[in-house]
Design a protein around this motif. Sequence first.
Motif, short mmCIF file in Angstrom:
data_model
loop_
_atom_site.label_atom_id
_atom_site.label_comp_id
_atom_site.label_asym_id
_atom_site.label_seq_id
_atom_site.Cartn_x
_atom_site.Cartn_y
_atom_site.Cartn_z
N ILE A 49 113.60 40.41 60.65
CA ILE A 49 113.50 41.85 60.39
C ILE A 49 113.18 42.12 58.93
N ALA A 50 113.79 41.35 58.04
CA ALA A 50 113.49 41.50 56.61
C ALA A 50 112.02 41.19 56.33
N GLY A 51 111.51 40.14 56.98
CA GLY A 51 110.09 39.80 56.83
C GLY A 51 109.18 40.89 57.38
N LEU A 52 109.56 41.46 58.52
CA LEU A 52 108.75 42.54 59.11
C LEU A 52 108.77 43.79 58.23
N ASN A 53 109.92 44.07 57.63
CA ASN A 53 110.00 45.22 56.72
C ASN A 53 109.10 45.02 55.50
N THR A 54 109.08 43.79 55.01
CA THR A 54 108.18 43.48 53.89
C THR A 54 106.72 43.66 54.32
N ARG A 55 106.43 43.24 55.56
CA ARG A 55 105.08 43.42 56.08
C ARG A 55 104.72 44.90 56.19
N LEU A 56 105.68 45.73 56.62
CA LEU A 56 105.45 47.17 56.69
C LEU A 56 105.10 47.73 55.32
N GLU A 57 105.86 47.29 54.32
CA GLU A 57 105.61 47.77 52.95
C GLU A 57 104.21 47.38 52.49
N ASN A 58 103.80 46.16 52.81
CA ASN A 58 102.46 45.70 52.41
C ASN A 58 101.37 46.49 53.12
N ILE A 59 101.58 46.75 54.43
CA ILE A 59 100.59 47.52 55.19
C ILE A 59 100.50 48.95 54.65
N ASP A 60 101.66 49.55 54.38
CA ASP A 60 101.68 50.90 53.80
C ASP A 60 100.93 50.94 52.48
N ALA A 61 101.13 49.89 51.67
CA ALA A 61 100.44 49.82 50.37
C ALA A 61 98.93 49.71 50.56
N GLU A 62 98.51 48.91 51.57
CA GLU A 62 97.07 48.77 51.84
C GLU A 62 96.48 50.08 52.32
N ILE A 63 97.19 50.78 53.22
CA ILE A 63 96.71 52.06 53.73
C ILE A 63 96.59 53.07 52.58
N ALA A 64 97.60 53.10 51.71
CA ALA A 64 97.56 54.01 50.56
C ALA A 64 96.38 53.68 49.65
N GLU A 65 96.10 52.37 49.50
CA GLU A 65 94.95 51.96 48.66
C GLU A 65 93.63 52.43 49.26
N PHE A 66 93.49 52.27 50.58
CA PHE A 66 92.28 52.74 51.26
C PHE A 66 92.15 54.26 51.14
N GLN A 67 93.26 54.97 51.26
CA GLN A 67 93.23 56.44 51.15
C GLN A 67 92.82 56.87 49.74
N ARG A 68 93.32 56.18 48.74
CA ARG A 68 92.91 56.48 47.36
C ARG A 68 91.43 56.22 47.18
N ALA A 69 90.92 55.13 47.79
CA ALA A 69 89.50 54.81 47.69
C ALA A 69 88.65 55.91 48.35
N ILE A 70 89.14 56.43 49.48
CA ILE A 70 88.41 57.51 50.17
C ILE A 70 88.34 58.75 49.29
N VAL A 71 89.49 59.07 48.66
CA VAL A 71 89.53 60.25 47.77
C VAL A 71 88.54 60.07 46.63
N MET A 72 88.49 58.86 46.06
CA MET A 72 87.55 58.60 44.95
C MET A 72 86.11 58.71 45.41
N LYS A 73 85.82 58.16 46.60
CA LYS A 73 84.44 58.21 47.11
C LYS A 73 84.02 59.65 47.42
N ARG A 74 84.96 60.43 47.92
CA ARG A 74 84.64 61.84 48.18
C ARG A 74 84.37 62.59 46.88
N GLY A 75 85.12 62.19 45.85
CA GLY A 75 84.84 62.78 44.53
C GLY A 75 83.46 62.40 44.05
N ASP A 76 83.08 61.11 44.27
CA ASP A 76 81.74 60.65 43.88
C ASP A 76 80.66 61.41 44.66
N ILE A 77 80.95 61.68 45.95
CA ILE A 77 79.99 62.43 46.77
C ILE A 77 79.81 63.84 46.23
#
Length: 280
Positions: A49-77
């Motif tokens: 469970i501790a490992g899965l929670n760490t995995r959740l945190e990593n996935i959340d961080a990746e999703i947040a990174e992709f969302q930030r990239a989308i915001v930046m690209k929309r700004g570029d557009i």
Amino acid sequence: MAKKNPADYSVEEKLKALYQLQTTLSAIDEKRALRGELPLEVQDLEDEIAGLNTRLENIDAEIAEFQRAIVMKRGDIDRAQHSVARYQQQLDEVKNNREYDTLTKEIEYQTLEIELCEKKIREAQTKIEERQHDLDQARSLIDERKLDLDSKRSELSEIMQETREEEEKLKEKAHDLEAKIDPRILSSFKRIRKNARNGLGIVYVQRDACGGCFNKIPPQRQLDIKMHKKIIVCEYCGRIMIDPELAGVKVVQPGTEEKPKRKRATTRKKKADDEAAPAE
């Protein structure tokens, strides 16, 4: 009254204390054996469970990174679109072909930049969907593991509740017995017990053999064990040896069992009675 120094105890008293300690520790082992693999299973589930929670945190961080990239690209557009609009206004004011070609190229470049940003946004959105799917699966798996963990913990708690009081009493008794044993002997006993598969550090003689490894013990060595003059260990397994009588164990010696009466005696008695009877 002052406590007796463990070193002042006789060999007989030391052996008795060691054997009592062994029986107490064996009883504790039995209590722990009732738990089986449950403590390990609980620990494994907690780690998973501790490992899965760490995995959740990593996935959340990746999703947040992709969302930030989308915001930046929309700004570029947005910036590129503003540039295109400005260049198109400037096209109406060009004075020569050179300016026209330059503005046209800038418009084409900004248009390609918009298309590239839109492509990057679509890719990021696809990645977010994939990672969101992984996130949902991980959360579902965590919920399942938590249910398993609650069940295992409950089962373990019930077993421990049943044995905790008895185990605490046994631990207290073992502690008191250890205080009566010379530290050097106690250390050797614990080392032997740790290395022994069945946890026996001291055993009594059974049918002229070691009660731990069951190798035969020479008569002279058996006599030495009965004399209680010194602590003797098995030359094969290294366990401390004790006389059964001193250990308080009643051992039935071979050949002492009562033999069943033979029917032949009854037959002989009947024959004798027949011969003694008068003829008619």
